[in-house]
Each structure stands twice: as C-alpha cells, then as structure tokens.
Write an enzyme that holds these catalytic residues in place. Structure first.
Site, PDB file in Angstrom:
ATOM      1  N   SER A 263      -3.091   2.435  -1.168  1.00  0.00           N
ATOM      2  CA  SER A 263      -2.312   3.091  -2.230  1.00  0.00           C
ATOM      3  C   SER A 263      -3.272   3.788  -3.176  1.00  0.00           C
ATOM      4  O   SER A 263      -4.446   3.425  -3.257  1.00  0.00           O
ATOM      5  CB  SER A 263      -1.520   2.050  -3.020  1.00  0.00           C
ATOM      6  OG  SER A 263      -2.364   1.372  -3.926  1.00  0.00           O
ATOM      7  N   ASP A 264      -2.774   4.800  -3.895  1.00  0.00           N
ATOM      8  CA  ASP A 264      -3.582   5.272  -5.009  1.00  0.00           C
ATOM      9  C   ASP A 264      -3.529   4.180  -6.072  1.00  0.00           C
ATOM     10  O   ASP A 264      -2.662   3.303  -6.043  1.00  0.00           O
ATOM     11  CB  ASP A 264      -3.079   6.624  -5.541  1.00  0.00           C
ATOM     12  CG  ASP A 264      -4.168   7.318  -6.372  1.00  0.00           C
ATOM     13  OD1 ASP A 264      -5.154   6.639  -6.765  1.00  0.00           O
ATOM     14  OD2 ASP A 264      -4.050   8.527  -6.640  1.00  0.00           O
ATOM     15  N   TRP A 265      -4.467   4.238  -7.007  1.00  0.00           N
ATOM     16  CA  TRP A 265      -4.625   3.137  -7.959  1.00  0.00           C
ATOM     17  C   TRP A 265      -3.435   3.078  -8.923  1.00  0.00           C
ATOM     18  O   TRP A 265      -3.291   3.887  -9.831  1.00  0.00           O
ATOM     19  CB  TRP A 265      -5.954   3.293  -8.707  1.00  0.00           C
ATOM     20  CG  TRP A 265      -7.091   2.577  -8.039  1.00  0.00           C
ATOM     21  CD1 TRP A 265      -7.948   1.689  -8.641  1.00  0.00           C
ATOM     22  CD2 TRP A 265      -7.521   2.629  -6.669  1.00  0.00           C
ATOM     23  NE1 TRP A 265      -8.856   1.190  -7.734  1.00  0.00           N
ATOM     24  CE2 TRP A 265      -8.621   1.740  -6.511  1.00  0.00           C
ATOM     25  CE3 TRP A 265      -7.080   3.306  -5.525  1.00  0.00           C
ATOM     26  CZ2 TRP A 265      -9.280   1.547  -5.297  1.00  0.00           C
ATOM     27  CZ3 TRP A 265      -7.736   3.114  -4.318  1.00  0.00           C
ATOM     28  CH2 TRP A 265      -8.803   2.244  -4.221  1.00  0.00           C
ATOM     29  N   GLY A 266      -2.555   2.151  -8.670  1.00  0.00           N
ATOM     30  CA  GLY A 266      -1.350   2.064  -9.483  1.00  0.00           C
ATOM     31  C   GLY A 266      -0.216   2.896  -8.914  1.00  0.00           C
ATOM     32  O   GLY A 266       0.755   3.176  -9.610  1.00  0.00           O
ATOM     33  N   GLY A 267      -0.327   3.243  -7.652  1.00  0.00           N
ATOM     34  CA  GLY A 267       0.687   4.101  -7.039  1.00  0.00           C
ATOM     35  C   GLY A 267       1.829   3.324  -6.400  1.00  0.00           C
ATOM     36  O   GLY A 267       2.734   3.920  -5.810  1.00  0.00           O
TER      37      GLY A 267
END
Ligand code: BGC
Length: 736
Positions: A263-267
């Site tokens: 995932s993107d960071w916090g996605g």
C-alpha cells in the site's frame, strides 16, 4: 593413492547429499521458488502470516525469525536512498553513515530518452539500496503527466505512455539485478496531489488502457517488477490500494503479476477491501504509532489484529492470508533469501559520476538564438550568475523523495569550478523565494534568507548583468510546498517569486542572456522572445552544478529532449481546458486520451515547446525514410530506416522519433502517437542509418467494447521527427 581419492570423493558426495537432505525445502536454493514458498507457508502459524501483511515500523515489516526469514526493509526512492528515520517517526534517526548519492529526478532520466541511461540509473541506485540493506526500493514512479500543476511530476517520466514504458523497464532490471525489488508506483491514476487521499477518478476504459496503464503493464510484463505500490486515490469508488478492478482484475488477472502489492503509506482505508481486493502489505496507516492507550499502533492496522480475528473466527478463510503471504515470501526468496545477490556499494564516486552522466544527457536545450551557447571562454571574460536556484540546496525537500545527500554541487559552484580560472564569475541574488525548508528534521545546512525588497534585488541584478559578457539566470521552481513537492499542486503555470520581472529586466540589460530553468514541470515563459538561450534543467542531484556547467561551456553537447509538452498557458492543456481539474471529490478525465501533445495536436494549439523537442550544439540532417514493405499483416513486423548525418562540427547525439498516424479509423485517434525512438551518437560529418521496427501493437487502439486491442486494416503513415512538431520525413504503409 587413487583409491584414497575415490573414497574421499564418495564421502564428500555422501555428506553433501546428507546436508541437502537435511536442508528444509524452503532454504534449498536449488529447489524452484514456488516449492520453497509452499514449504515455508506450511511451517508458519496464523500469527506469523498476519504479521507479514503489515508494517512493524515506518519502513519495515516482519519476517519469520524462527524460520530465518528476514524482515523486509523499504526505502524511498526514486532518486536516492532515503536517510534512516526513527522506528516510529518520520524524523531522521541521525545516523552519520547514511548520506547517499542523489541522482537526477526521473523527469531528467526520461529526458535522456536513453534506455542505457535508465539501466545505469537502476544499477547504481540498486547498489546503493542493497548496501543499505533495503530489499524494496519505493520507485520508480510512472504516473502520467496530465497537468503541469501536479506537484509530483518531477518524480515521474512524462506524458507519453510509450516513452514511459520504454524507460521504466531497464531501471527495474538494473535495480533488481542487485536483489532489491523495484516497487513501481503509484498504481494507478494518481495524477495530482490535491485531494490525493479522497479523489475518485472517473476515466473511460480506452483512456485507462491507452494512457494510464501501459507503463505499469510494461513494468510488470517486460520489467518483471517484484513489487507494485497502490495509489492514494480512488477508482470506481474503491481506494486504489485495495481495488478489485485495478489489482485483482487487471494487475493479477490480465497481466499475471506475481509480485507483492504494497500500500502507499496510509493508503489503506477499509478492512474487507484490504483483505479481498489484491493488497498484500499495509504500510503507514495514520496511527501515529503512539496513540493513547494503544500499546502497539501497528496492531491496529487493517491487516493486523482485526484481520487475525476474522481469520481465527473462520469468517475469513486461511487461504486468503496464504495468498498474500505467498507473494510476500516470493519477495523474500527473490531478495533477502537469495544468497547469491551482490553486496552493493554506497556513496561512491562511480555512482556520483553515473548521476552526472545521466544529468548531462537529460538537460534540454530549448532555445539557442545567436549561438549564445556554448559559452566561448576565448571571448568571455566575465560571467554573471543570477538567481536563487544557483545557490539553493535542491536535494532536501519535495516530500518522500527528499534526500540527505553526501554532497551537492550547486549551479554557482559548478560554474565556478569549471570556468573560474578562465573568467571572472560574479553573482547576484535576483529574487528571494521562501527560506530553504527543513524536512523530517533534515535541514539544508544553509541560510539563504534575504530581506531586501524585490526592487532592490532587481537593481543589483541589472547592475551585475550589465558588467558581464554573458548572464546566466538560474531560476525555476524548487522543492518547497506548492512548487515541485508532494502533498500539494502548484497554483499556477507561472514562475514564482516575481522571476518573470527579473528575467525581463535582465534581457534588457544584456543581450547574451541564458535562462536555466530548474523544475520538474513546464512553466510559463512570457519572456521567451526576449531571451536568446533557454535550458531546461531538472533536479539533478549530487553533481547538478558540474553537469550544468559542462553543458554551458560545451564540454558535453546537449542531447536531451522534452518528455512532456510546454504549453503557453494552462488552458492549452486538456485537463484544464475541459475544466474538471482538480475535481471536487469526483474527477472525470474529460479530455480522455488527449493528454499532452495528443491534445495540442488535436486542437491545433502551438505549444511553447513541443513534446520531444531539444536542440544540440551541432546540427543533423535527416534523409528519406524507407520502409521494408508497403503492406503488412497483423502477424508481421515492419521496419523504417532513415539516415541521420551530423552536419555540424561537434560530436553530438540525436533522438530520432517515430510517430504513427492512422489515416482512417472507426474511432477518433490522436493525430499521431510516439511508437519508437532511438538515440544515436554521431561524430562531425558522420552518417548512420537508424532502423526502428514496429508491429501491430503500434497501430492498435483499445476497444472498450471488445476489451481488447484492435488494429484496423487500412492506411497508416510513419513519421520520423526530431520532435513531435518537427517531422523530417514520412512514408505511407498499410495493414492488410
Ligand atoms: C508517498 C510514496 C512514498 C511513501 C513512503 C507516500 O506518502 O506517496 O511515494 O514511497 O510515502 O515514504
């Protein structure tokens, strides 16, 4: 004696046989990876499996120490290896041995149009990652340049899906040869920073497949990328990090991706979707790490405790987590558990010089009237350098690609290094932007605050310019918020901090003016007719100043070409003209496939500088283009050959571009589309034949109803150009 040797050999074979037998399958590198994965999986507990599916710190995730399976360590990416941060904070950990070589931004790499440079880039950044013991490099980024306002365009490779696809593949090969995964990002449709966490992108299938997906597909199928990062935005109402259509249907289903989806960071935003919609590893969910009453914030990730609970209760079947863990184990076997991978190297001169070479090949000479460039040191005795970007640190800032560089040569230093012993170099500030910003606790180490008024700075700059034989204005954008920086977009196409006024005044003060524009985006140039020479210079990293100086004096002959269109004004861009950018929660890409030059050509708009444009200090002539056949079938290939001659008196490289035009089609098609290119180096007077081969893929469009690529029979044209707007030769052919 002979007998003794035979007995010894038999014993050795016996011992080897025994140890091979004792080695568990998953540790036996002679066994196929898929078999090793199944073996490892069969030894793991449910808790161990779930632990692998989410972060344990800002940039790492658990391995299985009991089984000797190492942790995964990620690093940004994509321009150098990010400094170490604390376990659970974005702030720098303060290591003293993590200063990297900063490589040119990916826009610069794209502007080289050289697959050799891309392979070199991947190799050296991969070596840096490996030395720092990272097994996943968070890059390269291949989101398409849809609007010149996107704050992250500098991290991507331009507007054209073909160019981006060709350039991304060698980068991945170079990185992964080090046993480090390239994590290609951000999949998909992350084309702006404003509202990036919430915007739902509406795009028709044809546009998706023709414009926004090809680079990812090439990364997966030709590059064999081991990892993909999901994007923050939504598509069809689901966040891209856990998206049925993008991840399950397209990435895995249609393209056969067997790597890991990160995932993107916090996605990640939804438990069930994160479980079922194609995501393998969750990173950076916004728990701060230290929220009150939470002993370990990572337990609260979507793919952590709550996932485990659902698995234990049987609500989610174990095969669901197994699917993810297989992908994560595959990553381990390809990287950390490959005992043959090389060791890497870090901060070396070889890497710095590789960066410099890429920088020199990527700088684009946009305009050069009266041959102001290259600077003739036999004639020029005094050089004025003006502008904040001549002295500003550019490797710090810009968001996640910010770097703690081992060193950074500023343009002013580079120019002084190169010509200081032959000519006097004088400097004036010209304009003052925001103060150099620190990021994540890393300062720039410089204080360039200047409290003089705009008028005072201009008076000084004009005075200095009048004294000099040549004036080099170094300006453009920077990595501050609202410029070329993650998290926000630019607010306008114009240059910030009143630079247009400074440039206009300098043009009046000295006719030998060179504007060096440092940016990762197109900028407006209202002074274009007043300024004889303009260079597009990207964020070039560690060796920036030296690369710029070598182009200015002609040690290196410019050979870069624009990977995106410079519009005169914002309305000359489809996304802006058709009014949906930046959207309002929902954003429809009304311009469809007409992105960049596809839009300006359809609308017959003359750009400021066209896609593919770039000059040299020498000149090239193009011969006729000859096709090896007049008619082809869908199973044929067709080749186009053209002779290119260096007609000037310097060695130089030309980028020969092949565009295809479909003369009659059942659907609306772009006027022409890039389908081939080759960079060719020529000595003065030398001539070479350049051959570019295509097949039916170059003639096809995506038919949404059939959900397939279609090449319609009929007449086509092959256009050979020095840019998208400078076509030198063409020939017709047909598809039967
Ligand atoms: C960015 C990614 C980056 C990640 C980790 C995110 O905010 O969008 O590109 O790799 O942070 O730093």
């Amino acid at each position: 004696m002979k007998l003794k040797i035979i007995m010894l050999a038999v014993m050795c074979i016996g011992v080897m046989h025994l140890s091979a037998q004792q080695l568990p399958v998953y540790l036996d590198e002679t066994k196929p990876i898929e078999q090793r994965i199944e073996d490892a999986l069969s030894r793991m507990t449910l808790e161990e499996k779930v632990a692998m599916c989410h972060a344990q710190s800002k940039f790492s995730s658990a391995g299985v120490s009991r089984l000797g399976i190492p942790e995964n360590w990620m690093t940004d990416g994509p321009h150098g290896i990010r400094a170490e941060v604390f376990w659970d904070e974005w702030n720098q950990a303060g290591w003293t041995n993590d200063s990297c070589i900063a490589f040119p931004a990916l826009t610069c790499l794209a502007a080289t149009w050289s697959t050799d440079m891309s392979l070199l880039y991947g190799k050296v950044i991969g070596e840096e990652a490996r030395y720092r013991n990272k097994n996943v490099l968070l890059g390269p980024g291949v989101n398409i340049y849809r609007t010149p306002l996107n704050g992250r365009n500098f991290e991507y490779m331009g507007e054209d899906p073909f160019l981006t696809s060709k350039m991304v593949v060698p980068y991945i090969h170079g990185v992964q040869a080090n046993g480090v995964a390239a994590c290609v990002k951000h999949f998909a449709l992350n084309n702006q920073e404003i509202d990036r966490h919430t915007v739902n992108v509406n795009v028709d299938d044809r546009t998706l497949y023709e414009i926004y997906l090809p680079a990812f597909k090439a990364a997966v199928q030709e590059g064999q990328a081991w990892a993909i990062m999901g994007a923050y935005n939504k598509y069809k109402g689901e966040w891209a990090c856990h998206n049925q259509y993008l991840l399950n249907d397209i990435l895995r289903g249609e393209w056969g991706f067997d790597g890991v989806v990160v995932s993107d960071w916090g996605g990640v935003n939804n438990t069930m979707q994160s479980i079922y919609n194609g995501l393998d590893m969750e990173f950076g969910t916004w728990t701060d790490g230290l929220t009150d009453g939470i002993s370990n914030a990572y337990d609260n990730y979507y793919l952590s405790k709550s996932f485990l609970k659902l698995l234990k209760s049987g609500e989610v079947k174990e095969e669901v987590v197994d699917k993810k863990v297989r992908n994560i184990l595959r990553l381990a076997f390809r990287s950390t558990m490959n005992t043959k991978r090389p060791w890497g190297s870090f901060g070396t001169q070889e890497h710095a010089l590789a960066g410099r070479k890429i920088a020199e090949e990527g700088i684009v000479l946009l305009q050069n009237k009266n041959n102001v460039l290259p600077i003739d040191l036999a004639e020029v005795k005094k050089v004025a350098v003006i502008g904040e970007n001549a002295i500003k640190v550019m490797t710090v800032g810009g968001g996640s690609s910010s770097l703690k560089a081992k060193y950074e040569v500023s343009p002013l230093e580079g120019i002084k290094n190169r010509i200081g012993s032959q000519a006097e170099v004088i400097y004036a500030r010209g304009y003052a932007g925001e103060k150099s910003g620190a990021q994540d606790g890393l300062g720039t180490g410089q204080d360039i605050s200047d409290n003089r008024s705009e008028a005072e700075l201009i008076v000084e700059a004009v005075k200095v310019a009048k004294e000099a034989d040549v004036v080099i204005f170094v300006g453009g954008l920077n990595k501050n918020d609202g410029q070329d920086c993650e998290g926000n977009d630019r607010s306008s196409l114009g240059l910030p901090y009143g630079q247009d006024k400074v440039i206009a005044e300098l043009a009046k003060a000295n006719k030998n003016l060179v504007v060096v524009n440092i940016s990762g985006n197109a900028v407006a140039m209202p002074w274009v007719n007043e300024v004889p020479a303009i260079m597009q210079v990207w964020y070039l990293g560690t060796e920036a100043g030296n690369a710029i100086a070598s182009i200015l004096v002609g040690d290196a002959n410019p050979s870069g070409k624009l990977p995106f269109t410079f519009p005169v004004k914002l309305e000359d861009n489809g996304a802006h003209k058709l009014g949906e950018y930046p959207g309002n929660g929902e954003e429809t890409y009304n311009e469809g496939i007409f992105v960049g030059y596809r839009w300006t050509e359809k609308e017959k708009i003359k750009p400021l500088f066209a896609f593919g444009h770039g000059l040299s200090y020498t000149t090239f002539s193009y011969g006729k283009v000859v096709a090896d056949k007049k008619e082809m079938t869908v199973s044929d290939k067709i080749s186009f050959t053209v002779n290119i001659k260096n007609t000037g008196n310097r060695e130089g490289s030309e980028i020969v571009q092949l565009y295809i035009s479909d003369l009659k089609s059942s659907v609306v098609r772009p006027v022409k589309e890039l389908k081939g290119f080759q960079k060719v180096s020529l000595k003065p007077g030398e001539e070479k034949a350049v051959t570019i081969i295509i097949d039916k893929a170059a003639l096809s469009f995506f038919d949404a109803d059939k959900h397939d690529w279609v090449a319609e029979s009929g007449d086509f044209e092959a256009l050979i150009g020095a840019s998208s707007s400078d076509i030198k030769a063409k020939t017709g052919f047909s598809l039967r």
